[in-house]
Enzyme design. Structure first.
Site, short mmCIF file in Angstrom:
data_model
loop_
_atom_site.label_atom_id
_atom_site.label_comp_id
_atom_site.label_asym_id
_atom_site.label_seq_id
_atom_site.Cartn_x
_atom_site.Cartn_y
_atom_site.Cartn_z
N GLU A 37 0.84 -1.20 0.00
CA GLU A 37 0.00 0.00 0.00
C GLU A 37 0.87 1.25 0.00
O GLU A 37 0.56 2.25 -0.64
CB GLU A 37 -0.90 -0.01 1.23
CG GLU A 37 -2.06 -0.97 1.07
CD GLU A 37 -2.81 -1.18 2.36
OE1 GLU A 37 -3.98 -0.82 2.42
OE2 GLU A 37 -2.18 -1.69 3.31
N LYS A 119 32.26 0.89 20.70
CA LYS A 119 31.18 0.13 20.08
C LYS A 119 30.25 1.13 19.40
O LYS A 119 29.53 1.87 20.07
CB LYS A 119 30.42 -0.68 21.13
CG LYS A 119 29.34 -1.54 20.50
CD LYS A 119 28.82 -2.56 21.50
CE LYS A 119 27.92 -3.57 20.84
NZ LYS A 119 26.68 -3.00 20.32
N ARG A 140 23.60 -7.75 8.09
CA ARG A 140 23.77 -8.86 9.03
C ARG A 140 22.65 -9.89 8.89
O ARG A 140 22.88 -11.08 9.02
CB ARG A 140 23.81 -8.32 10.46
CG ARG A 140 23.96 -9.40 11.48
CD ARG A 140 24.11 -8.82 12.87
NE ARG A 140 24.37 -9.87 13.83
CZ ARG A 140 23.42 -10.60 14.40
NH1 ARG A 140 22.16 -10.38 14.10
NH2 ARG A 140 23.72 -11.54 15.26
N LYS A 285 38.41 -7.00 22.96
CA LYS A 285 38.65 -8.25 22.23
C LYS A 285 40.02 -8.80 22.61
O LYS A 285 40.97 -8.02 22.74
CB LYS A 285 38.67 -7.98 20.71
CG LYS A 285 37.42 -7.30 20.22
CD LYS A 285 37.50 -6.95 18.74
CE LYS A 285 36.22 -6.25 18.34
NZ LYS A 285 36.23 -5.77 16.97
N CYS A 405 -5.38 -15.54 33.52
CA CYS A 405 -6.36 -16.52 33.05
C CYS A 405 -7.22 -17.02 34.20
O CYS A 405 -8.16 -17.78 34.01
CB CYS A 405 -5.67 -17.69 32.36
SG CYS A 405 -4.80 -18.80 33.49
S1 IVH Z 1 33.03 -6.96 17.11
C1 IVH Z 1 31.43 -11.52 16.80
N1 IVH Z 1 33.54 -4.44 17.26
O1 IVH Z 1 28.08 -4.59 17.68
C2 IVH Z 1 30.91 -10.15 16.92
N2 IVH Z 1 31.27 -5.06 16.93
O2 IVH Z 1 26.69 -6.62 19.36
C3 IVH Z 1 32.06 -9.23 16.80
N3 IVH Z 1 29.74 -3.20 16.73
O3 IVH Z 1 27.15 -6.88 15.21
C4 IVH Z 1 31.61 -7.87 16.82
N4 IVH Z 1 31.22 -1.61 16.97
O4 IVH Z 1 27.43 -4.46 14.56
C5 IVH Z 1 32.58 -5.35 17.09
N5 IVH Z 1 34.18 -2.24 17.43
C6 IVH Z 1 33.23 -3.14 17.25
C7 IVH Z 1 31.87 -2.78 17.05
C8 IVH Z 1 30.93 -3.79 16.89
C9 IVH Z 1 29.94 -1.87 16.77
C10 IVH Z 1 28.44 -3.86 16.54
C11 IVH Z 1 28.45 -4.86 15.41
C12 IVH Z 1 28.04 -6.16 16.01
C13 IVH Z 1 27.39 -5.73 17.27
C14 IVH Z 1 27.52 -6.84 18.28
#
Ligand code: IVH
Length: 677
Positions: A37, A119, A140, A285, A405
């Site tokens: 629509e 992040k 994704r 990481k 319920c």
């Molecule tokens: S590492 C195996 N690094 O956060 C997953 N993710 O919650 C490794 N994201 O899908 C992800 N900044 O879209 C990674 N510096 C960063 C990030 C990052 C944003 C997002 C990414 C991921 C999501 C995971």
């Protein structure tokens, strides 16, 4: 009114209508019309513009950015799944994360180098280069399958289309986060709730010319498939791709130990508001890629990374009402309906009150002025009550002891702690209409049957209209009845039909997860599927006599314990659950579980571990064994091929049992030799 004015009026109305529906979609997240629509409305405007160019002075469809995303993108399976991250909210969570890593690697209290990155709060995408040439760009999606959004990604000018340099891998997959700068977002804020929504909307435009109108940016943060792989650390990888022309985040840094982690977290938190992009935390990481590889993943997230979120944003509001919600496990959750308030760019009108004890402890009442906080995507919580603002006639809130319920509820005794659970539950299952509705939502969810177009709101609507009651009804919908509903058109009906029909073919592990046995999550469902292999075998659980034999065999599965076994027993003792499961099996095409027989040193062998190992943790030993084709059992039985005995405190009884059954015993030295051979 002359003809010209009439046309102009008509045009203006349509443009206003289009804006309204854009807003409903993007800002309110409550679309009122279907995609088709929406497309019709837009096409009518385009037709008018073509036929009567004079109308354009009163706006044009071209000037309206953002349209409901298309679902017409080609789906492509990721070379390597795109996982998500587990979250940490405080120092304790980070300490747990570090401890788990050290335990897994059997590293004692050695400090492991981490790499810290902001992040970025955007939308993830992955770029695939073959011999340096950008060949594919995917969203994704559900992490396993993404959508081909290459044309839209190409509108981002600093994403390299060709990489030039020495030693470029023949296959290179770069994972990145796409975002809109805060400054750029200011121009768009009438159309979208926040920059993240705007970036998502823009990336999913079918027409990449629309995408190019929105200034998207990106940061590259990781990799998927790489061949040949030559990187040793995450930091080295980012440095290298930055030289090749990718944008990487300048606020990334190597850190060692909890103190440096905390320091980096507060340093970046302090800079947060001055950055031109939204970040919601830091990602830590393990820097060494060989350690990352050893650590591997759990079902949805890597063990080697964590998102350390910044403190949640808070706001003050007032409780208008306290209502009760029933979850799919029958859990009764109190929810505060609050006066709408914006928390971190999102309008909040509900906040969870967790459970009865929480309400008692904080003495939360209807009418109270409260502080709420929103962390990530989870439902906001009530932090505290401002008792000074409470009226004299305010009354205590008494938690209902009955489900919506009408059935009585109970609190379970925990097997481990022998304490009463804080959560009250309705135990009627499918016989409680509230629980049943939630079970259906679970059934259609992404991790279960994954039916596109059948979201929570649609389940609510179909349920209220009595179109669905039992799971099997989903597969026998009367589309003629749906067709006449507001918001449904030929296209959306057609898409729904296709999605439902596609979902009928389902793998056994997903099927087991979907039927919603308590305590059987995705991981346990996989373990069970590997045990049963065929749905026919699984369905024998319905037969009381066979069930008890099967359940006694489940004890041997590593990862399935007493809680799960009792829960499976309870589930199938319920007649309705048994009927529903059988009915589903009849309609569906449940695929046998494809046990991934990995080629390796232990292909088709059944192993069990006892005792601790010097060089690795039990978890790592298990994961190595599985990666080498073994099935790891949790108890001694005739089926066992090897008992691997670690030097530290093995159970003598197990060794004796194994000897009695003539099972080959492998000691720690031999085990290490086999792995190194
Ligand atoms: S590492 C195996 N690094 O956060 C997953 N993710 O919650 C490794 N994201 O899908 C992800 N900044 O879209 C990674 N510096 C960063 C990030 C990052 C944003 C997002 C990414 C991921 C999501 C995971």
């Amino acid at each position: 009114m002359n003809e010209r004015n009439k046309i102009l009026e008509q045009f203006k109305k349509k443009i206003a209508n289009l804006r309204k529906h854009n807003k409903l979609y993007f800002v309110k997240d409550k679309p009122e019309i279907s995609d088709s629509e929406y497309d019709n409305l837009k096409n009518e405007i385009i037709e008018l513009e073509k036929k009567y160019p004079f109308v354009k002075k009163d706006g044009s469809v071209d000037l309206i950015v953002g349209a409901p995303p298309s679902n017409k993108f080609k789906k492509i399976k990721h070379l390597i799944p795109m996982l998500s991250l587990s979250n940490a909210f405080n120092q304790g969570d980070i300490e747990d994360f570090l401890k788990k890593i050290n335990n897994f690697l059997n590293f004692g209290d050695k400090k492991i180098e981490l790499f810290s990155e902001p992040k970025i709060d955007g939308i993830s995408a992955t770029l695939i280069y073959k011999n340096g040439q950008l060949k594919n760009g995917l969203s994704r999606g559900d992490g396993i399958t993404g959508e081909d959004i290459l044309d839209n990604l190409k509108t981002i000018s600093n994403i390299p289309q060709k990489i030039i340099g020495k030693d470029i891998p023949s296959l290179l997959e770069v994972r990145c986060e796409i975002y809109i700068g805060k400054e750029d977002f200011k121009k768009l804020k009438d159309n979208f709730a926040n920059p993240r929504n705007a970036a998502g909307g823009s990336l999913r435009q079918k027409n990449s010319i629309q995408t190019s109108k929105i200034p998207l940016k990106y940061f590259a943060y990781g990799f998927g498939a790489i061949k040949p792989m030559s990187f040793k650390t995450q930091s080295e990888f980012l440095e290298k791709i930055n030289k090749w022309g990718f944008v990487t985040n300048p606020l990334s840094k190597k850190v060692n130990g909890i103190l440096e982690i905390q320091k980096q977290h507060s340093t970046i938190d302090a800079m947060r508001s001055s950055l031109d992009y939204d970040i919601d935390g830091l990602v830590f990481k393990v820097n060494d890629l060989s350690l990352q590889k050893r650590l591997g993943n759990t079902s949805n997230s890597p063990r080697w990374a964590i998102a350390y979120k910044f403190s949640a944003e808070k706001a003050i509001t007032k409780i208008k009402d306290i209502i009760i919600q029933v979850g799919r496990t029958g859990a009764i959750t109190p929810v505060a309906r609050v006066e709408p308030v914006t928390v971190g760019g999102v309008v909040v009108s509900n906040a969870t009150l967790h459970n009865e004890d929480e309400i008692k402890r904080k003495d939360i009442r209807i009418g109270d002025v409260i502080q709420i906080q929103r962390a990530g995507d989870v439902i906001p919580q009530v932090l505290s009550v401002d008792v000074s603002k409470r009226k004299n006639n305010s009354k205590k809130f008494y938690f209902p002891t009955k489900c919506l319920c009408g059935a009585p509820t109970n609190k379970e005794l925990s097997n481990n702690t022998k304490k009463e659970d804080a959560v009250r539950r309705c135990i009627k299952g499918y016989d409680c209409e509230y629980t049943a509705k939630e079970k259906l939502k679970h059934l259609v969810s992404k991790e279960a049957f994954n039916i596109d177009g059948l979201g929570k709101k649609v389940i609510d609507q179909f349920w209220d209209l009595k179109f669905i009651k039992n799971p099997s009804d989903i597969f026998n919908l009367n589309y003629n009845k749906i067709k006449i509903l507001d918001g449904w058109g030929d296209l959306s009906i057609d898409n729904l039909k296709k999605a439902i029909s596609k979902s009928k073919k389902i793998n056994l592990d997903r099927f087991i997860y979907s039927i919603g046995i308590r305590h059987i999550g995705q991981e346990s469902a996989k373990i069970l599927a590997a045990f049963f292999v065929k749905v026919k075998e699984f369905s024998k659980l319905i037969d009381v006599k066979k069930r008890s034999i099967i359940l006694s065999n489940l004890v041997e599965l590593d990862g399935i314990g007493e809680t799960q076994i009792n829960s499976i027993d309870n589930f199938f003792s319920n007649k309705k659950n048994a009927e529903i499961t059988l009915e589903l099996i009849k309609i569906l095409n449940v695929n046998d579980y494809a046990i991934q027989v990995k080629d390796g040193k232990f292909s088709n062998k059944k192993l069990m571990f006892t005792g601790g190992f010097h060089k690795m943790s039990r978890s790592e030993a298990k994961s190595i064994a599985e990666n080498n084709g073994a099935k790891v059992l949790g108890s001694i039985s005739k089926k066992l091929d090897y008992l691997i005995v670690g030097n530290s405190k093995p159970t003598k009884r197990k060794i004796d049992q194994a000897k009695d059954l003539n099972i080959r015993i492998i000691n720690e030295n031999e085990w290490n030799k086999i792995l190194n051979s």
